[in-house]
Design a protein around this motif. Structure first.
Motif, PDB file in Angstrom:
ATOM      1  N   CYS A   6       0.852  -1.192   0.000  1.00  0.00           N
ATOM      2  CA  CYS A   6       0.000   0.000   0.000  1.00  0.00           C
ATOM      3  C   CYS A   6       0.883   1.236   0.000  1.00  0.00           C
ATOM      4  O   CYS A   6       1.800   1.343   0.820  1.00  0.00           O
ATOM      5  N   PHE A   7       0.604   2.145  -0.929  1.00  0.00           N
ATOM      6  CA  PHE A   7       1.355   3.408  -0.944  1.00  0.00           C
ATOM      7  C   PHE A   7       0.426   4.590  -1.213  1.00  0.00           C
ATOM      8  O   PHE A   7       0.810   5.573  -1.818  1.00  0.00           O
ATOM      9  N   THR A  12       3.538   6.770   3.842  1.00  0.00           N
ATOM     10  CA  THR A  12       3.851   5.385   3.527  1.00  0.00           C
ATOM     11  C   THR A  12       5.298   5.040   3.861  1.00  0.00           C
ATOM     12  O   THR A  12       6.192   5.881   3.767  1.00  0.00           O
ATOM     13  N   GLY A  17       6.343   2.482   0.082  1.00  0.00           N
ATOM     14  CA  GLY A  17       5.171   1.630   0.220  1.00  0.00           C
ATOM     15  C   GLY A  17       5.238   0.770   1.463  1.00  0.00           C
ATOM     16  O   GLY A  17       6.315   0.326   1.865  1.00  0.00           O
ATOM     17  N   TRP A 106      -0.092  -3.660  -8.815  1.00  0.00           N
ATOM     18  CA  TRP A 106       1.165  -3.394  -8.111  1.00  0.00           C
ATOM     19  C   TRP A 106       2.378  -3.859  -8.933  1.00  0.00           C
ATOM     20  O   TRP A 106       3.483  -3.349  -8.748  1.00  0.00           O
TER      21      TRP A 106
END
Length: 518
Positions: A6-7, A12, A17, A106
């Motif tokens: 997750c970014f 982050t 990320g 991703w």
């Protein structure tokens, strides 16, 4: 194998990320369930594109997108239930429509991933605005239709040339969405008026309400009438004090605390319950876990959730049982101020536009700075306090969203009878800033980019992302963004933004002021 990826927020991990756990506090299972929810929602969008949307699919997509905004839901079970709901709706429409595996996103080419992420995060932010308008009965079919288009694009094999226009379209559609929310709020609760909000907490039972939802506040005010309970806003709820239909309730007393990221310290051992209405919830600490209530899209494991019936009786009973403070407690903002001023939406500012224009023509006002956006815990955000403190005395500071808590208790004085610091509202009220900029450009018969107006923005989550896209879609240039640039923007996409819009990172208050005033 990464536990998660997750970014989507400014904080982050390592600026690249979160791969082990979320800096926001979400666990890998929650992160992966959120990805699964988005993948299923893309499947639903594909099904709708093969059939037809309905009010039910519109509401489902809107809620799914909002639920995955940072600091909204940390609850596995509610996410699983939502995934099941999306899956059933998709299957009922078109059993052949396939879900999208977010791992593909991703692992995409970084430029494609960057553009698709801009679209996805943009519609997440937009969905929050649409949700608030929807609650008040205001809808825009064009906004809902775009959610499907954007989701299908995220799950597609489109190239950069096809994705770039959709990125800008995200900003264009969001302008319509923000206009819709502005209309919903002002027609329901009246046009905000300048209001001084005290920070002192009076003795006796009280409830703290945080988040963004005006409707939830209205319901809470109705349900606490005559019960001897005072209501205090927190964070982004501060601007609600300026709405005539809300401020008429005598138990709406003042504001508690500062911005959202300080809640784990500020809520500790407070003798009152806290009601979370939208995003901004952080992992709940034991020092106040028995006093947290959530509603609507906000969910946290173990906390009491108020459902669709919006019966806040458990919150009210908890307030009465805790009793509040025995004596009035004087509190201050982070700079020592004892009151906050809010209520300078476009209705108010444009109502005195003649004074503003006259002050500019007379040379009393030399420059406008829009210093607004999200606050956060990451170091470097004191920049915004220092920037405002060092801005010339012949300048006006417009602000909105929770970033203002870095400086909104400062006394900056007045110019021509106008306060130098004008709080335009929540991040949900960014439409006001745009309306004022456009109106000033019209008054001076010039382009917005030719105004003595500079935008110095802070970002944290997805609502800030879509506001930025909206500004870019309007052709607004020379925006300074911080504290850091988004991790999801690739070097090539950043180059496009720099070449076309001259967007850049903040540096130091002194250097940036010198550049902006040159």
């Amino acid at each position: 194998m990464k536990d998660m990826f997750c970014f989507q927020c400014e904080q982050t991990a390592k600026g690249t990320g979160c791969e082990v756990s979320g800096v926001c506090g979400k666990t890998p299972p929650v992160s992966n369930l959120q990805d699964e929810l988005i993948g299923a929602t893309i499947g639903l969008a594909r099904a709708v594109s093969n059939t037809k949307e309905t009010e039910a699919t519109d509401a489902c997509v809107e809620k799914a997108l909002f639920t995955t905004v940072t600091n909204v839901s940390f609850d596995d079970e509610s996410l699983k239930a939502m995934i099941a709901c999306v899956e059933k709706m998709k299957t009922d429409l078109d059993p052949s429509a396939e879900n999208y595996d977010m791992k593909k996103l991703w692992e995409e080419n970084e430029d494609i991933r960057s553009l698709k992420t801009l679209i996805l995060l943009g519609i997440k932010g937009m969905a929050s605005y649409a949700h608030h308008a929807d609650i008040l009965g205001y809808k825009d079919p064009k906004v809902n239709a775009f959610f499907y288009k954007a989701l299908v694009a995220v799950g597609s094999d489109m190239g950069m040339d096809e994705l770039l226009p959709i990125v800008l379209e995200t900003g264009t559609v969001n302008l319509a969405c923000m206009a819709l929310l502005d209309k919903a709020n002002t027609e329901t609760y009246g046009t905000p008026v300048p209001t001084e909000v005290p920070l002192t907490i009076e003795k006796g039972p009280f409830i703290i309400i945080t988040g963004h939802d005006l409707h939830d506040l209205k319901l809470l005010l109705e349900q606490t009438e005559g019960k001897g309970i005072n209501i205090y806003t927190h964070g982004e709820m501060l601007p609600t004090h300026a709405y005539p239909e809300l401020k008429k309730y005598p138990q709406l007393k003042g504001n508690f605390g500062t911005a959202w990221q300080n809640q784990q310290k500020e809520f500790a051992n407070v003798p009152a319950p806290v009601l979370f209405t939208t995003n901004c919830i952080m992992p709940v600490k034991e020092t106040y876990s028995d006093r947290i209530f959530t509603t609507d899209v906000v969910q946290y494991p173990g906390m009491i959730h108020i459902g669709k019936d919006k019966d806040f009786t458990p919150v009210i009973e908890k307030s009465l049982a805790l009793g509040g403070y025995a004596e009035d407690r004087e509190m201050t903002g982070i700079n020592g101020g004892k009151t906050l001023l809010t209520g300078f939406g476009h209705g108010t500012v444009l109502g005195v536009a003649d004074k503003v224009v006259a002050a500019v023509k007379a040379g009393d006002i030399k420059h406008f700075f829009l210093v607004g956006g999200c606050d956060g815990a990451k170091t470097g955000r004191n920049y915004y306090t220092e920037f405002v403190q060092k801005a010339p005395e012949d300048s006006i500071i417009l602000t909105l969203a929770c970033g203002k808590f870095r400086f909104n208790d400062l006394d900056l004085g007045t110019i021509g009878g106008l306060p130098r610091l004008m709080d335009m509202g929540q991040c949900n009220d960014a439409f006001s800033a745009i309306q004022v900029a456009v109106a000033l450009a019209g008054a001076f018969e010039c382009d917005v980019n030719d105004l003595p107006l500079s935008m110095v923005l802070s970002w944290y989550e997805q609502k800030a992302v879509v506001i930025l896209l909206t500004l870019l879609s309007l052709g607004i240039k020379n925006i300074l963004l911080g504290p850091t640039l988004p991790a999801f923007i690739s070097p090539n996409v950043l180059k496009v933004l720099v070449d076309n819009y001259n967007i850049g990172p903040i540096s130091t208050p002194e250097a940036d002021l010198a550049k902006l005033l040159a």
